[in-house]
Scaffold this active site. Structure first.
Site, mmCIF file in Angstrom:
data_model
loop_
_atom_site.group_PDB
_atom_site.id
_atom_site.type_symbol
_atom_site.label_atom_id
_atom_site.label_comp_id
_atom_site.label_asym_id
_atom_site.label_seq_id
_atom_site.Cartn_x
_atom_site.Cartn_y
_atom_site.Cartn_z
ATOM 1 N N SER A 37 0.759 -1.214 -0.004
ATOM 2 C CA SER A 37 0.201 0.024 0.028
ATOM 3 C C SER A 37 0.839 1.379 0.157
ATOM 4 C CB SER A 37 -1.071 -0.033 1.189
ATOM 5 O OG SER A 37 -1.925 0.964 0.971
ATOM 6 N N ASP A 65 -2.800 5.861 -3.315
ATOM 7 C CA ASP A 65 -1.638 5.414 -2.692
ATOM 8 C C ASP A 65 -0.997 4.145 -3.509
ATOM 9 O OD1 ASP A 65 -3.673 3.611 -2.565
ATOM 10 O OD2 ASP A 65 -3.130 2.927 -0.411
ATOM 11 N N ASP A 95 -1.200 0.985 -3.878
ATOM 12 C CA ASP A 95 -1.903 -0.010 -4.483
ATOM 13 C C ASP A 95 -3.421 0.591 -5.126
ATOM 14 O OD1 ASP A 95 -3.214 0.145 -1.949
ATOM 15 O OD2 ASP A 95 -3.808 -1.987 -1.711
ATOM 16 N N ASP A 121 -6.275 1.680 -3.557
ATOM 17 C CA ASP A 121 -7.479 1.364 -2.948
ATOM 18 C C ASP A 121 -7.842 2.524 -2.326
ATOM 19 O OD1 ASP A 121 -5.612 1.204 -0.872
ATOM 20 O OD2 ASP A 121 -6.510 -0.569 -0.016
#
Length: 449
Positions: free
Chosen positions: A106, A243, A245, A247
Protein backbone atom coordinates in the site's frame (compact mmCIF):
# COMPACT_ATOMS: atom_id res chain seq x y z
CA UNK A 1 3.37 -15.79 19.04
CA UNK A 2 2.13 -12.59 17.45
CA UNK A 3 -0.56 -12.98 14.81
CA UNK A 4 0.99 -13.15 11.33
CA UNK A 5 -1.92 -11.41 9.59
CA UNK A 6 -2.32 -7.73 10.35
CA UNK A 7 -5.12 -5.33 9.55
CA UNK A 8 -4.49 -5.71 5.81
CA UNK A 9 -2.85 -9.04 5.11
CA UNK A 10 0.70 -10.14 5.88
CA UNK A 11 3.17 -7.30 5.61
CA UNK A 12 6.86 -6.68 6.31
CA UNK A 13 10.24 -5.93 4.81
CA UNK A 14 10.52 -8.11 1.71
CA UNK A 15 13.38 -10.61 1.89
CA UNK A 16 13.63 -10.31 5.66
CA UNK A 17 10.17 -10.48 7.25
CA UNK A 18 8.34 -11.50 4.10
CA UNK A 19 10.50 -14.14 2.44
CA UNK A 20 9.94 -16.21 -0.67
CA UNK A 21 9.59 -19.27 1.57
CA UNK A 22 6.87 -17.64 3.65
CA UNK A 23 5.07 -16.41 0.53
CA UNK A 24 5.04 -19.92 -0.90
CA UNK A 25 3.89 -21.49 2.36
CA UNK A 26 1.09 -18.93 2.70
CA UNK A 27 -0.11 -19.56 -0.83
CA UNK A 28 -0.15 -23.32 -0.28
CA UNK A 29 -2.18 -22.93 2.91
CA UNK A 30 -4.51 -20.42 1.23
CA UNK A 31 -5.00 -22.80 -1.69
CA UNK A 32 -6.31 -25.46 0.69
CA UNK A 33 -8.44 -23.11 2.76
CA UNK A 34 -9.85 -20.91 -0.02
CA UNK A 35 -9.44 -22.92 -3.20
CA UNK A 36 -10.49 -26.34 -1.94
CA UNK A 37 -7.27 -27.75 -3.33
CA UNK A 38 -7.76 -31.32 -4.44
CA UNK A 39 -11.13 -30.56 -6.04
CA UNK A 40 -9.69 -31.59 -9.42
CA UNK A 41 -9.42 -35.24 -8.34
CA UNK A 42 -12.96 -35.23 -6.92
CA UNK A 43 -14.84 -33.21 -9.54
CA UNK A 44 -12.59 -32.88 -12.58
CA UNK A 45 -12.25 -29.14 -11.95
CA UNK A 46 -9.19 -27.32 -10.72
CA UNK A 47 -9.67 -24.20 -8.57
CA UNK A 48 -8.60 -20.91 -10.14
CA UNK A 49 -6.67 -18.00 -8.62
CA UNK A 50 -5.85 -14.54 -9.94
CA UNK A 51 -2.61 -12.86 -8.81
CA UNK A 52 -1.77 -9.16 -9.13
CA UNK A 53 0.89 -6.89 -7.70
CA UNK A 54 2.10 -3.32 -7.44
CA UNK A 55 5.38 -2.32 -9.15
CA UNK A 56 7.76 -2.95 -6.22
CA UNK A 57 10.89 -4.81 -7.26
CA UNK A 58 10.29 -7.40 -4.55
CA UNK A 59 6.89 -8.12 -6.05
CA UNK A 60 8.65 -9.99 -8.83
CA UNK A 61 10.14 -12.72 -6.63
CA UNK A 62 7.12 -12.79 -4.31
CA UNK A 63 4.80 -13.25 -7.27
CA UNK A 64 6.93 -16.16 -8.47
CA UNK A 65 6.76 -17.76 -5.02
CA UNK A 66 3.00 -17.30 -4.68
CA UNK A 67 2.32 -18.63 -8.18
CA UNK A 68 4.56 -21.64 -7.51
CA UNK A 69 2.78 -22.46 -4.27
CA UNK A 70 -0.66 -22.19 -5.84
CA UNK A 71 0.16 -24.20 -8.96
CA UNK A 72 1.95 -26.88 -6.93
CA UNK A 73 -1.24 -27.19 -4.87
CA UNK A 74 -3.36 -27.86 -7.94
CA UNK A 75 -4.64 -24.34 -8.55
CA UNK A 76 -4.74 -22.79 -12.03
CA UNK A 77 -3.24 -19.28 -11.90
CA UNK A 78 -3.96 -16.18 -13.97
CA UNK A 79 -1.16 -13.62 -13.61
CA UNK A 80 -2.71 -10.18 -13.93
CA UNK A 81 0.56 -8.22 -13.69
CA UNK A 82 0.70 -4.73 -12.16
CA UNK A 83 -2.82 -3.66 -11.20
CA UNK A 84 -4.52 -1.89 -8.26
CA UNK A 85 -5.90 -3.94 -5.39
CA UNK A 86 -9.51 -3.09 -6.33
CA UNK A 87 -8.85 -4.28 -9.88
CA UNK A 88 -7.68 -7.65 -8.54
CA UNK A 89 -10.75 -7.78 -6.31
CA UNK A 90 -13.06 -7.01 -9.23
CA UNK A 91 -11.38 -9.55 -11.50
CA UNK A 92 -11.55 -12.23 -8.81
CA UNK A 93 -15.32 -11.92 -9.08
CA UNK A 94 -15.60 -11.14 -12.81
CA UNK A 95 -13.45 -14.12 -13.84
CA UNK A 96 -15.13 -16.52 -11.41
CA UNK A 97 -11.90 -17.18 -9.54
CA UNK A 98 -11.92 -19.13 -6.29
CA UNK A 99 -9.42 -16.77 -4.71
CA UNK A 100 -7.39 -13.67 -5.44
CA UNK A 101 -3.94 -12.60 -4.30
CA UNK A 102 -2.56 -9.06 -4.24
CA UNK A 103 1.10 -8.32 -3.54
CA UNK A 104 1.46 -4.81 -2.15
CA UNK A 105 2.37 -2.81 0.93
CA UNK A 106 0.00 0.00 0.00
CA UNK A 107 1.43 3.38 1.11
CA UNK A 108 4.55 1.88 2.72
CA UNK A 109 8.03 2.53 1.28
CA UNK A 110 9.52 0.34 -1.44
CA UNK A 111 11.46 -2.12 0.78
CA UNK A 112 8.18 -3.29 2.32
CA UNK A 113 5.72 -5.62 0.69
CA UNK A 114 2.65 -7.61 1.62
CA UNK A 115 0.35 -10.46 0.66
CA UNK A 116 -3.39 -9.96 0.71
CA UNK A 117 -5.81 -12.80 -0.02
CA UNK A 118 -9.31 -12.36 -1.38
CA UNK A 119 -12.17 -14.84 -1.18
CA UNK A 120 -14.59 -15.80 -3.95
CA UNK A 121 -16.45 -12.71 -5.07
CA UNK A 122 -13.43 -10.46 -4.40
CA UNK A 123 -14.04 -9.74 -0.71
CA UNK A 124 -11.38 -9.42 1.97
CA UNK A 125 -11.08 -12.33 4.38
CA UNK A 126 -12.55 -12.43 7.85
CA UNK A 127 -10.25 -12.76 10.85
CA UNK A 128 -11.41 -16.36 11.25
CA UNK A 129 -10.39 -17.36 7.72
CA UNK A 130 -7.01 -15.63 8.07
CA UNK A 131 -6.47 -17.48 11.34
CA UNK A 132 -7.27 -20.77 9.59
CA UNK A 133 -4.68 -20.06 6.87
CA UNK A 134 -2.12 -19.18 9.51
CA UNK A 135 -2.94 -22.30 11.54
CA UNK A 136 -2.35 -24.54 8.55
CA UNK A 137 1.03 -23.08 7.62
CA UNK A 138 3.62 -25.84 7.35
CA UNK A 139 1.04 -28.61 7.40
CA UNK A 140 2.00 -31.80 5.58
CA UNK A 141 0.21 -31.87 2.23
CA UNK A 142 -0.25 -34.46 -0.47
CA UNK A 143 0.61 -32.47 -3.58
CA UNK A 144 -0.86 -33.40 -6.99
CA UNK A 145 1.25 -34.68 -9.87
CA UNK A 146 0.81 -34.96 -13.61
CA UNK A 147 -2.50 -33.58 -14.83
CA UNK A 148 -3.38 -32.49 -11.29
CA UNK A 149 -0.75 -29.76 -11.23
CA UNK A 150 -2.08 -26.23 -11.69
CA UNK A 151 -1.40 -24.39 -14.94
CA UNK A 152 -0.14 -20.80 -15.15
CA UNK A 153 -0.89 -18.24 -17.83
CA UNK A 154 -0.60 -14.49 -18.22
CA UNK A 155 -3.79 -12.43 -18.30
CA UNK A 156 -2.42 -8.89 -18.55
CA UNK A 157 -5.16 -7.85 -20.96
CA UNK A 158 -7.75 -8.16 -18.20
CA UNK A 159 -6.83 -4.65 -17.04
CA UNK A 160 -9.21 -3.34 -19.69
CA UNK A 161 -12.06 -5.33 -18.19
CA UNK A 162 -11.55 -3.43 -14.92
CA UNK A 163 -11.32 -0.03 -16.64
CA UNK A 164 -14.48 -0.74 -18.59
CA UNK A 165 -16.25 -1.75 -15.39
CA UNK A 166 -15.49 1.45 -13.47
CA UNK A 167 -16.48 3.56 -16.48
CA UNK A 168 -19.86 1.84 -16.73
CA UNK A 169 -20.68 2.98 -13.17
CA UNK A 170 -20.62 6.64 -14.17
CA UNK A 171 -23.71 8.66 -15.04
CA UNK A 172 -21.94 11.83 -16.25
CA UNK A 173 -19.07 12.50 -18.65
CA UNK A 174 -16.09 14.50 -17.39
CA UNK A 175 -15.78 16.66 -20.51
CA UNK A 176 -13.97 19.91 -19.83
CA UNK A 177 -12.48 19.00 -16.45
CA UNK A 178 -8.72 19.52 -16.12
CA UNK A 179 -7.30 16.97 -13.70
CA UNK A 180 -3.82 16.29 -12.35
CA UNK A 181 -3.52 12.69 -11.19
CA UNK A 182 -0.73 11.47 -8.90
CA UNK A 183 -0.28 7.71 -9.23
CA UNK A 184 2.39 7.38 -6.47
CA UNK A 185 4.63 5.53 -8.96
CA UNK A 186 2.34 2.69 -8.03
CA UNK A 187 -0.21 0.20 -9.28
CA UNK A 188 -2.52 2.78 -10.89
CA UNK A 189 0.11 4.37 -13.13
CA UNK A 190 -1.45 2.98 -16.31
CA UNK A 191 -5.12 2.32 -15.58
CA UNK A 192 -5.97 5.59 -13.79
CA UNK A 193 -4.85 8.09 -16.46
CA UNK A 194 -6.41 5.94 -19.20
CA UNK A 195 -9.75 5.64 -17.37
CA UNK A 196 -9.93 9.37 -16.66
CA UNK A 197 -9.15 10.23 -20.29
CA UNK A 198 -11.77 7.75 -21.52
CA UNK A 199 -14.25 9.40 -19.14
CA UNK A 200 -13.65 12.71 -20.92
CA UNK A 201 -11.24 14.56 -18.62
CA UNK A 202 -8.07 16.33 -19.69
CA UNK A 203 -5.37 14.62 -17.66
CA UNK A 204 -1.82 15.34 -16.59
CA UNK A 205 -0.26 12.40 -14.79
CA UNK A 206 2.56 12.69 -12.25
CA UNK A 207 4.11 9.91 -10.20
CA UNK A 208 3.45 7.61 -13.13
CA UNK A 209 6.93 6.26 -13.89
CA UNK A 210 7.54 3.37 -11.49
CA UNK A 211 11.00 1.82 -11.47
CA UNK A 212 10.37 -0.73 -8.74
CA UNK A 213 12.05 1.38 -6.06
CA UNK A 214 10.29 4.76 -6.15
CA UNK A 215 6.75 3.78 -5.12
CA UNK A 216 5.25 6.38 -2.72
CA UNK A 217 8.54 8.30 -2.77
CA UNK A 218 7.45 11.94 -2.56
CA UNK A 219 4.24 11.16 -4.42
CA UNK A 220 0.80 9.76 -3.78
CA UNK A 221 -1.88 10.23 -1.14
CA UNK A 222 0.62 10.43 1.72
CA UNK A 223 2.74 13.11 0.00
CA UNK A 224 0.42 15.73 -1.47
CA UNK A 225 2.89 18.64 -1.75
CA UNK A 226 3.87 17.91 -5.36
CA UNK A 227 0.26 17.48 -6.43
CA UNK A 228 -0.72 20.78 -4.84
CA UNK A 229 2.11 22.57 -6.64
CA UNK A 230 1.24 21.14 -10.05
CA UNK A 231 -2.51 21.79 -9.71
CA UNK A 232 -1.88 25.45 -8.86
CA UNK A 233 0.84 25.99 -11.48
CA UNK A 234 -1.23 24.40 -14.27
CA UNK A 235 -4.48 26.09 -13.26
CA UNK A 236 -6.15 22.69 -13.08
CA UNK A 237 -9.66 22.18 -11.72
CA UNK A 238 -8.43 19.67 -9.15
CA UNK A 239 -5.91 16.95 -8.41
CA UNK A 240 -6.43 13.38 -7.23
CA UNK A 241 -3.83 11.17 -5.56
CA UNK A 242 -3.78 7.41 -5.01
CA UNK A 243 -1.63 5.33 -2.71
CA UNK A 244 0.68 2.54 -3.88
CA UNK A 245 -2.03 -0.02 -4.53
CA UNK A 246 -4.73 2.56 -5.37
CA UNK A 247 -7.37 1.34 -2.95
CA UNK A 248 -7.72 4.88 -1.63
CA UNK A 249 -7.85 8.39 -2.98
CA UNK A 250 -7.45 11.93 -1.69
CA UNK A 251 -7.92 15.15 -3.63
CA UNK A 252 -6.90 18.80 -3.70
CA UNK A 253 -9.08 21.61 -5.04
CA UNK A 254 -7.98 24.29 -7.50
CA UNK A 255 -6.47 26.35 -4.65
CA UNK A 256 -4.41 23.40 -3.40
CA UNK A 257 -6.58 22.80 -0.34
CA UNK A 258 -6.68 19.13 0.71
CA UNK A 259 -9.96 17.25 0.35
CA UNK A 260 -9.69 14.24 2.66
CA UNK A 261 -11.76 11.08 2.90
CA UNK A 262 -14.36 12.66 5.16
CA UNK A 263 -14.93 15.45 2.63
CA UNK A 264 -15.14 12.94 -0.23
CA UNK A 265 -17.63 10.76 1.65
CA UNK A 266 -19.70 13.83 2.53
CA UNK A 267 -19.80 14.97 -1.11
CA UNK A 268 -20.72 11.51 -2.41
CA UNK A 269 -23.25 10.86 0.36
CA UNK A 270 -25.01 14.19 -0.23
CA UNK A 271 -25.15 13.57 -3.99
CA UNK A 272 -26.40 10.00 -3.62
CA UNK A 273 -28.93 11.08 -1.01
CA UNK A 274 -30.24 13.76 -3.33
CA UNK A 275 -30.73 11.20 -6.11
CA UNK A 276 -32.32 8.60 -3.85
CA UNK A 277 -29.34 6.26 -4.28
CA UNK A 278 -27.99 6.21 -0.71
CA UNK A 279 -29.16 2.96 0.88
CA UNK A 280 -31.18 3.59 4.05
CA UNK A 281 -29.99 7.23 3.92
CA UNK A 282 -26.92 6.07 5.83
CA UNK A 283 -23.15 6.26 5.45
CA UNK A 284 -20.71 4.09 7.41
CA UNK A 285 -17.57 5.70 8.88
CA UNK A 286 -15.00 4.86 11.55
CA UNK A 287 -14.66 6.45 14.97
CA UNK A 288 -11.81 8.56 13.55
CA UNK A 289 -14.01 10.50 11.14
CA UNK A 290 -14.16 14.16 12.05
CA UNK A 291 -17.11 15.36 14.11
CA UNK A 292 -17.66 18.01 11.45
CA UNK A 293 -18.48 15.20 9.01
CA UNK A 294 -21.04 13.73 11.36
CA UNK A 295 -22.65 17.11 12.03
CA UNK A 296 -22.84 17.83 8.29
CA UNK A 297 -24.48 14.48 7.62
CA UNK A 298 -26.98 15.07 10.41
CA UNK A 299 -27.90 18.43 8.90
CA UNK A 300 -28.35 16.75 5.50
CA UNK A 301 -30.72 14.14 6.92
CA UNK A 302 -28.14 11.35 6.62
CA UNK A 303 -27.41 8.86 9.40
CA UNK A 304 -23.78 8.02 10.25
CA UNK A 305 -23.03 4.51 11.55
CA UNK A 306 -19.64 4.14 13.24
CA UNK A 307 -17.23 1.19 13.26
CA UNK A 308 -13.77 0.46 14.62
CA UNK A 309 -10.82 1.83 12.64
CA UNK A 310 -10.13 -0.18 9.49
CA UNK A 311 -11.86 -0.40 6.13
CA UNK A 312 -12.52 -4.10 6.67
CA UNK A 313 -14.78 -3.24 9.61
CA UNK A 314 -16.55 -0.61 7.54
CA UNK A 315 -17.16 -3.21 4.83
CA UNK A 316 -18.40 -5.83 7.30
CA UNK A 317 -20.99 -3.39 8.66
CA UNK A 318 -22.06 -2.34 5.17
CA UNK A 319 -22.58 -5.95 4.10
CA UNK A 320 -24.37 -7.02 7.25
CA UNK A 321 -26.80 -4.08 7.37
CA UNK A 322 -27.33 -3.34 3.69
CA UNK A 323 -25.51 0.00 3.33
CA UNK A 324 -23.80 1.01 0.09
CA UNK A 325 -21.41 3.86 1.03
CA UNK A 326 -18.72 3.95 3.68
CA UNK A 327 -15.10 4.71 4.28
CA UNK A 328 -12.33 6.32 6.24
CA UNK A 329 -10.78 9.75 6.64
CA UNK A 330 -7.63 8.33 5.02
CA UNK A 331 -9.42 8.05 1.68
CA UNK A 332 -10.56 4.42 1.68
CA UNK A 333 -14.06 4.83 0.25
CA UNK A 334 -16.23 1.79 -0.43
CA UNK A 335 -19.05 2.06 -2.96
CA UNK A 336 -20.59 -1.36 -2.49
CA UNK A 337 -22.93 -1.05 -5.47
CA UNK A 338 -19.87 -1.09 -7.72
CA UNK A 339 -16.92 -2.58 -5.79
CA UNK A 340 -16.09 -5.08 -3.06
CA UNK A 341 -13.34 -2.99 -1.51
CA UNK A 342 -12.02 0.55 -1.33
CA UNK A 343 -11.28 1.73 -4.87
CA UNK A 344 -9.34 4.95 -5.42
CA UNK A 345 -10.02 5.15 -9.15
CA UNK A 346 -13.75 4.49 -8.75
CA UNK A 347 -13.92 7.08 -5.96
CA UNK A 348 -12.15 9.74 -8.02
CA UNK A 349 -14.36 9.11 -11.05
CA UNK A 350 -17.51 9.53 -8.98
CA UNK A 351 -16.15 12.60 -7.23
CA UNK A 352 -15.45 14.19 -10.61
CA UNK A 353 -18.85 13.04 -11.79
CA UNK A 354 -20.52 15.00 -8.99
CA UNK A 355 -18.49 18.05 -10.03
CA UNK A 356 -19.47 17.63 -13.67
CA UNK A 357 -23.17 17.32 -12.84
CA UNK A 358 -23.20 20.23 -10.40
CA UNK A 359 -21.03 22.46 -12.58
CA UNK A 360 -19.29 23.94 -9.54
CA UNK A 361 -15.68 23.81 -8.25
CA UNK A 362 -14.61 21.10 -5.83
CA UNK A 363 -14.00 23.77 -3.22
CA UNK A 364 -17.71 24.64 -3.23
CA UNK A 365 -18.76 21.01 -3.03
CA UNK A 366 -16.41 20.43 -0.10
CA UNK A 367 -18.09 23.22 1.84
CA UNK A 368 -20.86 20.73 2.65
CA UNK A 369 -18.82 20.03 5.81
CA UNK A 370 -16.63 22.13 8.08
CA UNK A 371 -14.04 19.99 9.87
CA UNK A 372 -13.50 20.72 13.53
CA UNK A 373 -9.94 21.17 14.80
CA UNK A 374 -8.57 17.76 15.76
CA UNK A 375 -5.64 17.20 18.10
CA UNK A 376 -4.02 13.77 18.42
CA UNK A 377 -1.45 12.99 21.13
CA UNK A 378 0.29 9.61 21.20
CA UNK A 379 1.17 8.86 24.82
CA UNK A 380 4.02 6.35 24.63
CA UNK A 381 5.51 3.82 27.06
CA UNK A 382 2.31 3.27 29.03
CA UNK A 383 0.28 0.17 29.83
CA UNK A 384 -2.32 0.23 27.07
CA UNK A 385 -4.31 -2.39 28.96
CA UNK A 386 -5.22 0.32 31.48
CA UNK A 387 -7.01 2.49 28.89
CA UNK A 388 -10.33 1.92 30.68
CA UNK A 389 -9.24 2.55 34.30
CA UNK A 390 -11.74 4.58 36.38
CA UNK A 391 -9.48 7.63 36.72
CA UNK A 392 -9.22 8.00 32.95
CA UNK A 393 -12.91 7.26 32.38
CA UNK A 394 -13.81 10.02 34.85
CA UNK A 395 -11.47 12.50 33.14
CA UNK A 396 -12.96 11.65 29.74
CA UNK A 397 -16.51 12.14 31.06
CA UNK A 398 -15.60 15.58 32.41
CA UNK A 399 -13.95 16.56 29.13
CA UNK A 400 -16.98 15.43 27.11
CA UNK A 401 -19.28 17.47 29.33
CA UNK A 402 -17.04 20.49 28.83
CA UNK A 403 -16.97 20.11 25.03
CA UNK A 404 -20.70 19.46 24.61
CA UNK A 405 -22.10 18.81 21.13
CA UNK A 406 -19.31 20.71 19.38
CA UNK A 407 -16.51 18.48 20.61
CA UNK A 408 -15.48 14.88 21.03
CA UNK A 409 -12.96 12.71 22.89
CA UNK A 410 -11.56 9.37 21.73
CA UNK A 411 -9.10 7.24 23.72
CA UNK A 412 -7.59 4.36 21.73
CA UNK A 413 -4.89 1.89 22.78
CA UNK A 414 -2.42 1.15 19.98
CA UNK A 415 -2.74 -2.26 18.41
CA UNK A 416 1.01 -2.77 18.06
CA UNK A 417 2.84 -0.50 20.53
CA UNK A 418 2.78 0.32 24.27
CA UNK A 419 0.93 3.52 23.52
CA UNK A 420 -2.47 5.13 24.07
CA UNK A 421 -3.79 7.64 21.55
CA UNK A 422 -5.68 10.67 22.82
CA UNK A 423 -7.81 12.44 20.20
CA UNK A 424 -9.83 15.57 20.94
CA UNK A 425 -12.00 17.67 18.64
CA UNK A 426 -13.35 21.06 19.65
CA UNK A 427 -14.74 24.26 18.19
CA UNK A 428 -11.27 25.83 18.35
CA UNK A 429 -7.78 24.41 18.05
CA UNK A 430 -6.78 26.11 21.30
CA UNK A 431 -9.58 24.42 23.22
CA UNK A 432 -8.84 21.03 21.64
CA UNK A 433 -5.15 21.37 22.53
CA UNK A 434 -5.92 22.25 26.15
CA UNK A 435 -8.29 19.32 26.66
CA UNK A 436 -6.01 16.84 24.87
CA UNK A 437 -3.05 17.94 26.97
CA UNK A 438 -4.98 17.46 30.22
CA UNK A 439 -6.14 14.00 29.17
CA UNK A 440 -2.64 13.00 28.07
CA UNK A 441 -1.36 13.90 31.55
CA UNK A 442 -4.07 11.70 33.10
CA UNK A 443 -3.07 8.83 30.80
CA UNK A 444 0.61 9.15 31.83
CA UNK A 445 -0.27 8.96 35.52
CA UNK A 446 -3.16 6.51 35.49
CA UNK A 447 -1.75 4.12 32.89
CA UNK A 448 1.90 4.04 33.88
CA UNK A 449 3.51 0.73 33.05
Amino acid sequence: MARLFGTDGVRGVAGRDLTAELAMDLSVAAAHVLGDAGAFAATGRRPVAVVGRDPRASGEFLEAAVVAGLAASGVDVLRLGVLPTPAVAHLTAALGADLGVMLSASHNPAPDNGIKFLARGGFKLSDAVEDEIERRLGEEWSFPIGSGVGRVRDAYGEADRYISHVLTTMSAALDGLNVVVDCAHGAAHMVAPEALVRAGARVEAIGARPDGLNINNGHGSTHLDKLQQVVISRGADLGVAYDGDADRCLAVDHTGAIIDGDHIMAILAAAMHGEGLLAKDTVVATVMSNLGFKLAMRDAGITVVETAVGDRYVLERMKSDGYNLGGEQSGHVIMLDHATTGDGLLTSLHLLGVMAKAGVPLKELASVMTPLPQILINVKDVDKGKASVPELAEAVALAEAELGETGRVLIRPSGTEPMIRVMVEAASEEHATQVAGRLADVVRKACAS
